[in-house]
Design an enzyme around this catalytic site. Structure first.
Site, PDB file in Angstrom:
ATOM      1  N   HIS A  17       0.889  -1.168   0.000  1.00 17.98           N
ATOM      2  CA  HIS A  17       0.000   0.000   0.000  1.00 17.98           C
ATOM      3  C   HIS A  17       0.917   1.204   0.000  1.00 17.98           C
ATOM      4  CE1 HIS A  17       0.873   0.236   4.342  1.00 17.98           C
ATOM      5  NE2 HIS A  17       0.829  -1.090   4.253  1.00 17.98           N
ATOM      6  N   GLY A  18       0.394   2.398   0.082  1.00 16.29           N
ATOM      7  CA  GLY A  18       1.225   3.605  -0.025  1.00 16.29           C
ATOM      8  C   GLY A  18       2.380   3.661   0.947  1.00 16.29           C
TER       9      GLY A  18
END
Length: 159
Positions: A17-18
């Site tokens: 994810h980010g």
């Protein structure tokens, strides 16, 4: 080559994810995010979603645990690897399979039925505790740290 250039091994049940694909990869200077997870290796939709949050210039690979064990030692010297697993059991499988992992960053293990919270972002069940204890016995240091600039907490002190 002495071995694969694994910059960091991270446990995160969200995988990429980010925070992983941008923050950790950028902080480490990683140019390859290797997800070692049997389910993700077989799920092109999940792979496409994870690819969308990785910084430009960073490649991704999605391998089963066994394929990771089989090919990690063939990594090119220029590959700076951020290795991401979903569970401590996955990391233990890799270590027992000969993947040179000496330290693990524990980022996120969601609370679920049968788990107890040991840190803001980490919940464990008996199988997780056993895996962490086996990793510790194998001299693998496991530290909870969500982001690079945060101080960490040793898992062994929280179990």
């Amino acid at each position: 080559m002495a071995g694969p250039n694994i910059l960091l091994t991270r446990i995160d049940n969200r995988l990429v994810h980010g925070q992983v694909g941008v923050t950790w990869a950028g902080s480490l200077g990683a140019n390859l995010v290797l997800v070692a997870n049997d389910a993700a290796a077989a799920d092109p939709v999940q792979q496409n979603l994870m690819d969308m949050v990785v910084s430009d210039g960073v490649q991704t690979r999605y391998f089963t645990l066994q394929k990771t064990i089989d090919v990690i030692h063939k990594a090119a010297a220029h590959q700076k690897i951020l290795l991401v697993c979903k569970t401590p059991q996955d990391v233990l499988t890799l270590v027992k399979g000969g993947v040179p992992i000496h330290a693990v960053n524990v980022g996120n293990m969601h609370f679920a039925e049968g788990k107890r919270q040991i840190h803001k972002t980490v919940s464990v069940d008996d199988a997780d505790v056993q895996a962490f204890r086996e990793l510790a016995a194998l001299k693998v240091v496991c530290e909870i740290r969500r982001v690079p600039d945060e101080s960490g907490d040793l898992v062994s002190k929280l179990l």
